[in-house]
Design an enzyme around this catalytic site. Structure first.
Site, PDB file in Angstrom:
ATOM      1  N   LEU A  45      -4.044 -42.712 -41.043  1.00  0.00           N
ATOM      2  CA  LEU A  45      -5.442 -42.222 -40.494  1.00  0.00           C
ATOM      3  C   LEU A  45      -5.200 -42.471 -38.904  1.00  0.00           C
ATOM      4  O   LEU A  45      -4.385 -43.133 -38.336  1.00  0.00           O
ATOM      5  CB  LEU A  45      -6.598 -43.139 -41.170  1.00  0.00           C
ATOM      6  N   SER A  46      -6.102 -41.745 -38.290  1.00  0.00           N
ATOM      7  CA  SER A  46      -6.357 -42.057 -36.644  1.00  0.00           C
ATOM      8  C   SER A  46      -6.589 -43.400 -36.331  1.00  0.00           C
ATOM      9  O   SER A  46      -6.001 -43.937 -35.193  1.00  0.00           O
ATOM     10  CB  SER A  46      -7.673 -40.836 -36.254  1.00  0.00           C
ATOM     11  N   GLU A  47      -7.491 -44.188 -37.029  1.00  0.00           N
ATOM     12  CA  GLU A  47      -7.599 -45.407 -36.594  1.00  0.00           C
ATOM     13  C   GLU A  47      -7.779 -46.432 -38.200  1.00  0.00           C
ATOM     14  O   GLU A  47      -8.006 -46.003 -39.021  1.00  0.00           O
ATOM     15  CB  GLU A  47      -8.769 -45.634 -36.032  1.00  0.00           C
ATOM     16  N   THR A  48      -6.806 -47.593 -38.094  1.00  0.00           N
ATOM     17  CA  THR A  48      -7.188 -48.504 -39.141  1.00  0.00           C
ATOM     18  C   THR A  48      -7.693 -49.871 -38.492  1.00  0.00           C
ATOM     19  O   THR A  48      -7.118 -50.321 -37.564  1.00  0.00           O
ATOM     20  CB  THR A  48      -5.629 -48.854 -40.009  1.00  0.00           C
TER      21      THR A  48
END
Length: 81
Positions: A45-48
């Protein structure tokens, strides 16, 4: 290896599947930088994000929690959304 609870949430939208998907690891305590990075690559994902207990030193003193943010390519110093 210990199992970690995490959620995938949609941010920036009140409608499911219309926002920006973000993974949130609810208890990141004890994970190494490398383990956090590997998890972020796995979610793709774009951010975790990883929620951690507050520190008693430095700028996080008095906070309710800390958060570290990773992309598949590396850690972000902060998210300025």
């Amino acid at each position: 290896m210990r199992t970690r609870a995490f959620m995938q949430v949609d941010v920036f939208s009140e409608t499911a599947y219309r926002g920006n998907p973000l993974a949130v690891v609810l208890d990141g305590e004890g994970l190494s930088d490398e383990a956090m990075q590997a998890f972020a690559r796995w979610t793709n994902l774009s951010e975790t994000t990883f929620l951690l207990p507050p520190t008693t030193q430095g700028r996080a003193q008095g906070a309710d929690y800390r958060v570290r943010i990773f992309t598949p390519g590396g850690e972000l110093p902060f998210a300025g959304h």
